[in-house]
Design an enzyme around this catalytic site. Structure first.
Site, PDB file in Angstrom:
ATOM      1  N   ARG A 164       0.835  -1.208   0.000  1.00  0.00           N
ATOM      2  CA  ARG A 164       0.000   0.000   0.000  1.00  0.00           C
ATOM      3  C   ARG A 164       0.869   1.257   0.000  1.00  0.00           C
ATOM      4  O   ARG A 164       0.576   2.243   0.682  1.00  0.00           O
ATOM      5  CB  ARG A 164      -0.964   0.022   1.198  1.00  0.00           C
ATOM      6  CG  ARG A 164      -1.872  -1.182   1.293  1.00  0.00           C
ATOM      7  CD  ARG A 164      -2.781  -1.317   0.072  1.00  0.00           C
ATOM      8  NE  ARG A 164      -3.551  -2.555   0.161  1.00  0.00           N
ATOM      9  CZ  ARG A 164      -3.168  -3.720  -0.353  1.00  0.00           C
ATOM     10  NH1 ARG A 164      -2.029  -3.791  -1.031  1.00  0.00           N
ATOM     11  NH2 ARG A 164      -3.909  -4.793  -0.236  1.00  0.00           N
ATOM     12  N   SER A 246     -11.028  -0.597   3.254  1.00  0.00           N
ATOM     13  CA  SER A 246     -10.196  -1.028   4.382  1.00  0.00           C
ATOM     14  C   SER A 246      -9.499   0.181   4.985  1.00  0.00           C
ATOM     15  O   SER A 246      -8.758   0.883   4.296  1.00  0.00           O
ATOM     16  CB  SER A 246      -9.157  -2.051   3.913  1.00  0.00           C
ATOM     17  OG  SER A 246      -9.793  -3.200   3.391  1.00  0.00           O
ATOM     18  N   GLU A 346      -4.823   3.440   6.230  1.00  0.00           N
ATOM     19  CA  GLU A 346      -4.583   3.491   4.772  1.00  0.00           C
ATOM     20  C   GLU A 346      -4.957   4.833   4.170  1.00  0.00           C
ATOM     21  O   GLU A 346      -4.221   5.357   3.340  1.00  0.00           O
ATOM     22  CB  GLU A 346      -5.370   2.377   4.075  1.00  0.00           C
ATOM     23  CG  GLU A 346      -4.755   1.001   4.210  1.00  0.00           C
ATOM     24  CD  GLU A 346      -5.314   0.024   3.196  1.00  0.00           C
ATOM     25  OE1 GLU A 346      -5.780   0.469   2.124  1.00  0.00           O
ATOM     26  OE2 GLU A 346      -5.316  -1.175   3.485  1.00  0.00           O
TER      27      GLU A 346
END
Length: 351
Positions: A164, A246, A346
C-alpha cells in the site's frame, strides 16, 4: 479546462463527508495541467490531487486548489504471443477498467475487481486484494511534473512500490530525491497482462469458493465473479453506506511476535510472507478488541467487517472527519494495548 469556486466535495469522497473546496479544476486532458502550470500565479505546493475520493478522510474545507482528475480513455497498445499491453486514462473508474479487460479476453486483473477509485489513484496506493497487487501487473505510467510542467514516464523500477505504498506517497528528500507526493499528476497507466495466466487462489475466501463449487480450474471470469461476490458480502457499497474501504493496513510481524500472539490468541488470522515475516489480519485484531458495530458519534465500525469504518449519518447528517479519526485513534489504542501492534491507517487525511 473548467475551474469552479466553493465546490462541495461530499459527492467526490466515498465517505460522504461534507467539506468544500475553495477552488476545483477539472483535469480532462494534459493541456489542462499545462495551462495551470504556466499560469503566473501557479504554486504547486498549494494543490491537492483528487481521483475517485475512495482513500481520503476530509477533516475540513480545502483551501488548496483541488485538481480533480477526469482523464478518460482505454485502449490496447500492443499484443503479441506473450500477452497484452493495455492503457487507461487516470480518470477511468478502476472496476470498470478491470471488467473491460476481461470482456476483451485479457485476464490478470480479476482479483482486483470492485476496488473503488480511479485508475490514476491505483499506483499511488499500490492497490491489492486476494493475493494480487497492482505492481504485479503494472508496466508504466505517464504523469506531469507540477513543478516544471515536464512530462514524466515512470516504469516499475521508478515507482518504489511497497505494501500500500509507492513513490507517490512520499515527499522528496534532498535535491535529487524521488519522492513525488503532490508533485506528479498521473495522466495514464499501462498494464502488462500475460497470456500464460494462472488463477491466484491462495487466499482463504477464494479457496473456500473452490471447495464450495468444486471448480478447481476456474476461468478469469469465474474468479472475477467470486471476488465480486465475496467483496459485496463483506464490504458496504459506498453509494449506500459511506466508507473508504479497508481503513487500516494489515500489519506484518516477525515469526517470534506471531508465535507470542498465537500463544495468547490461537485463533488469530495470519499469513506467512515470502520474506519470512507474517501478515496479520487487521480486521481480526480490531474485532478481537470488541469494536465491530461500535460507533463514535456518527462514525462507526461496520458490523460485517471490522476493518471498515463507516458514515452512519448518511448524506443528510454525515459524520465528520474528526469523528472518523477519533474512532480510528481509539481502535489503534485498543489494538496496541492488547497485542502490542500499532495499526497504520490506509486513507490520506486531508483538511
Amino acid at each position: 479546462m473548467v475551474v469552479e469556486n466553493h465546490v462541495s466535495l461530499q459527492p467526490f469522497n466515498t465517505f460522504g463527508i461534507a467539506a468544500r473546496a475553495q477552488r476545483l479544476a477539472r483535469i480532462r486532458r494534459d493541456d489542462d495541467v499545462l495551462a495551470l502550470v504556466r499560469h503566473p500565479d501557479w504554486r504547486p505546493q498549494e494543490t491537492f490531487i483528487l481521483g475517485g475520493g475512495s482513500n481520503i478522510v476530509l477533516t475540513g474545507d480545502l483551501r488548496q486548489l483541488v485538481l480533480k482528475v477526469e482523464i478518460s480513455g482505454r485502449r490496447l497498445l500492443r499484443e503479441d504471443e506473450r500477452g497484452w499491453l493495455v492503457e487507461a486514462g487516470a480518470g477511468e473508474r478502476w472496476h470498470d477498467f478491470v471488467a473491460w479487460t476481461l470482456a476483451q479476453g485479457w485476464p490478470g486483473l480479476e482479483n482486483l475487481a470492485l476496488i473503488p477509485g480511479t485508475v490514476g489513484a491505483a499506483p499511488v496506493q499500490n492497490i491489492g486484494a486476494y493475493g494480487v497487487e497492482l505492481q504485479d501487473r503494472f508496466h508504466s505510467l505517464d504523469a506531469i511534473d507540477l513543478e516544471t510542467g515536464e512530462p514524466l514516464t515512470l516504469r516499475h523500477e521508478h515507482c518504489a512500490f511497497g505494501y500500500r505504498d509507492s513513490v507517490f506517497k512520499h515527499e522528496r528528500s534532498g535535491a535529487h530525491g524521488m519522492g513525488l507526493k503532490g508533485r506528479a499528476l498521473i495522466t495514464r497507466v499501462r498494464f502488462w497482462l500475460p497470456r500464460r495466466w494462472r488463477p491466484a487462489l491462495g487466499y482463504q475466501d477464494l479457496a473456500r469458493k473452490v471447495a464450495e463449487t468444486g471448480i478447481t480450474d476456474p476461468t478469469p471470469r469465474q474468479v472475477f465473479d467470486w471476488v465480486c461476490e465475496i467483496r459485496r458480502a463483506k464490504l458496504p457499497d459506498p453509494a449506500v453506506l459511506g466508507n473508504a474501504g479497508s481503513f487500516f493496513k494489515n500489519p506484518t510481524v516477525t515469526p517470534e511476535q506471531c508465535a507470542d500472539i498465537i500463544g495468547r490468541d490461537p485463533q488469530v488470522v495470519h499469513y506467512p510472507l515470502p520474506d519470512g515475516t507474517i501478515k496479520l489480519a487487521a480486521g481480526w485484531l480490531i474485532d478481537a478488541c470488541g469494536w465491530k458495530g461500535k460507533s463514535v458519534g456518527r462514525a462507526g465500525v461496520y458490523e460485517k467487517q471490522a476493518l471498515v469504518l463507516v458514515n452512519r449519518g448518511g448524506r443528510e447528517d454525515p459524520c465528520t472527519g474528526g469523528e472518523v479519526m477519533t474512532l480510528a485513534r481509539l481502535i489503534q489504542t485498543s489494538v496496541y494495548e492488547r497485542f502490542g501492534i500499532r495499526l497504520e491507517p490506509e486513507p490520506v487525511v486531508v483538511g
